[in-house]
Write a protein that holds these residues in place. Structure first.
Motif, PDB file in Angstrom:
ATOM      1  N   GLU A 181       1.827   6.686 -20.261  1.00  0.00           N
ATOM      2  CA  GLU A 181       0.813   7.613 -19.519  1.00  0.00           C
ATOM      3  C   GLU A 181       1.433   7.740 -18.263  1.00  0.00           C
ATOM      4  O   GLU A 181       1.411   9.027 -17.837  1.00  0.00           O
ATOM      5  N   LYS A 182       2.003   6.819 -17.359  1.00  0.00           N
ATOM      6  CA  LYS A 182       2.611   7.321 -16.293  1.00  0.00           C
ATOM      7  C   LYS A 182       4.221   7.545 -16.185  1.00  0.00           C
ATOM      8  O   LYS A 182       4.567   7.819 -15.247  1.00  0.00           O
ATOM      9  N   LYS A 207       0.513   1.181  -5.578  1.00  0.00           N
ATOM     10  CA  LYS A 207      -0.682   1.775  -6.405  1.00  0.00           C
ATOM     11  C   LYS A 207      -0.476   1.872  -7.927  1.00  0.00           C
ATOM     12  O   LYS A 207      -1.443   1.853  -8.624  1.00  0.00           O
ATOM     13  N   LEU A 208       0.670   2.594  -8.139  1.00  0.00           N
ATOM     14  CA  LEU A 208       1.076   2.715  -9.558  1.00  0.00           C
ATOM     15  C   LEU A 208       0.973   1.372 -10.361  1.00  0.00           C
ATOM     16  O   LEU A 208       0.544   1.386 -11.211  1.00  0.00           O
ATOM     17  N   LYS A 250       2.979   4.248  -2.854  1.00  0.00           N
ATOM     18  CA  LYS A 250       2.708   4.812  -4.348  1.00  0.00           C
ATOM     19  C   LYS A 250       3.002   4.179  -5.366  1.00  0.00           C
ATOM     20  O   LYS A 250       2.433   3.933  -6.418  1.00  0.00           O
ATOM     21  N   GLU A 258       5.829  10.900 -10.697  1.00  0.00           N
ATOM     22  CA  GLU A 258       5.809   9.951  -9.428  1.00  0.00           C
ATOM     23  C   GLU A 258       7.303   9.608  -8.889  1.00  0.00           C
ATOM     24  O   GLU A 258       7.344   9.005  -7.809  1.00  0.00           O
ATOM     25  N   ALA A 263      -0.439  -1.333  -9.652  1.00  0.00           N
ATOM     26  CA  ALA A 263      -2.138  -1.995  -9.692  1.00  0.00           C
ATOM     27  C   ALA A 263      -2.721  -1.028 -10.837  1.00  0.00           C
ATOM     28  O   ALA A 263      -3.171  -1.811 -11.523  1.00  0.00           O
ATOM     29  N   GLU A 264      -2.375   0.258 -10.869  1.00  0.00           N
ATOM     30  CA  GLU A 264      -2.915   0.946 -12.005  1.00  0.00           C
ATOM     31  C   GLU A 264      -2.645   0.423 -13.226  1.00  0.00           C
ATOM     32  O   GLU A 264      -3.579   0.356 -13.989  1.00  0.00           O
ATOM     33  N   VAL A 265      -1.412   0.149 -13.536  1.00  0.00           N
ATOM     34  CA  VAL A 265      -0.982  -0.097 -14.979  1.00  0.00           C
ATOM     35  C   VAL A 265      -1.390  -1.492 -15.199  1.00  0.00           C
ATOM     36  O   VAL A 265      -2.094  -1.812 -16.228  1.00  0.00           O
ATOM     37  N   GLU A 315      -4.137  -3.377 -14.143  1.00  0.00           N
ATOM     38  CA  GLU A 315      -5.493  -3.125 -14.214  1.00  0.00           C
ATOM     39  C   GLU A 315      -5.928  -2.872 -15.825  1.00  0.00           C
ATOM     40  O   GLU A 315      -6.905  -3.512 -16.339  1.00  0.00           O
ATOM     41  N   LYS A 316      -5.103  -2.205 -16.580  1.00  0.00           N
ATOM     42  CA  LYS A 316      -5.317  -1.822 -17.530  1.00  0.00           C
ATOM     43  C   LYS A 316      -4.728  -2.852 -18.731  1.00  0.00           C
ATOM     44  O   LYS A 316      -4.667  -2.980 -19.798  1.00  0.00           O
ATOM     45  N   ASP A 375       0.938  -1.220  -0.072  1.00  0.00           N
ATOM     46  CA  ASP A 375      -0.064  -0.006   0.020  1.00  0.00           C
ATOM     47  C   ASP A 375       0.960   1.128  -0.094  1.00  0.00           C
ATOM     48  O   ASP A 375       1.015   2.046   0.818  1.00  0.00           O
TER      49      ASP A 375
END
Length: 199
Positions: free
Chosen positions: A76-77, A36-37, A33, A106, A39-41, A43-44, A31
């Motif tokens: 994108e990130k 989370k980064l 940053k 980030e 996980a965000e990638v 997910e897509k 948990d």
């Protein structure tokens, strides 16, 4: 019924239950940053694997046929491509390409790994995502022989013309034999004690 005939016994056939395949749990992401980064990638891009190595350092493993798609998404990130490096896995007959990305927003460094066969090694260029890729792809092409389809400047770059297309960073390149062929015995070198042969 014949008195010598043995009574028939019905054979019981036990139903075989399908073997249960244990589910492989994806590694839990912290948990933070970085977690989370990742996980965000993911997910897509569920076809990729990702984890957090340590603070400000993450990594992804991506199938070679989806690397372009993944890098477009990752850009994108991770706004910057800072290097494309190559690992020669000679015994496995593969090259591993490592796209090193930096997220300015980030402050996180990402390693995106993918593997391709050593024979007829080809990858799509990523110059359209990061124009600086041209330089790194030319270098990887010259030293390892990887063809980056779509890069118009693959050709002699750093090495002398006589060395071009010999791909001297491949593990099966005979550096000592090549040096002796080009420079002869005069190029022999020893360490300071004059006893141990260096090259």
């Amino acid at each position: 019924m014949d008195m010598n005939e043995k009574p028939k016994v019905e054979e019981k056939v036990e139903e075989q239950k399908p073997q249960e395949v244990p589910e492989v749990e994806a590694p839990k992401l912290p948990d933070t940053k970085e977690g989370k980064l990742v996980a965000e990638v993911l997910e897509k891009a569920p076809y990729a694997e990702g984890n957090v190595r340590r603070e400000r350092r993450v990594e992804f493993k991506v199938p070679a046929d989806r690397i372009k798609e993944f890098l477009e998404l990752a850009s994108e990130k991770f706004e910057m491509l800072i290097q494309i490096s190559v690992v020669d896995w000679l015994k496995e007959g593969e090259f591993e390409l490592v796209y090193q990305l930096w997220s300015v927003s980030e402050s996180v460094h990402a390693f995106v790994r993918t593997r391709i066969p050593r024979e007829n090694a080809k990858m799509p260029t990523v110059m359209d995502i990061w124009p600086v890729a041209e330089t790194y792809e030319r270098e990887a092409h010259e030293f390892f022989g990887i063809i980056f389809e779509g890069n118009p400047r693959l050709g002699p770059f750093i090495l002398e013309p006589r060395e071009y297309e010999k791909h001297p960073l491949r593990k099966d390149f005979n550096m000592l034999g090549y040096v002796k062929t080009i420079y002869g015995e005069d190029f022999d070198r020893y360490d300071e004690s004059k006893t141990n042969y260096v090259i």
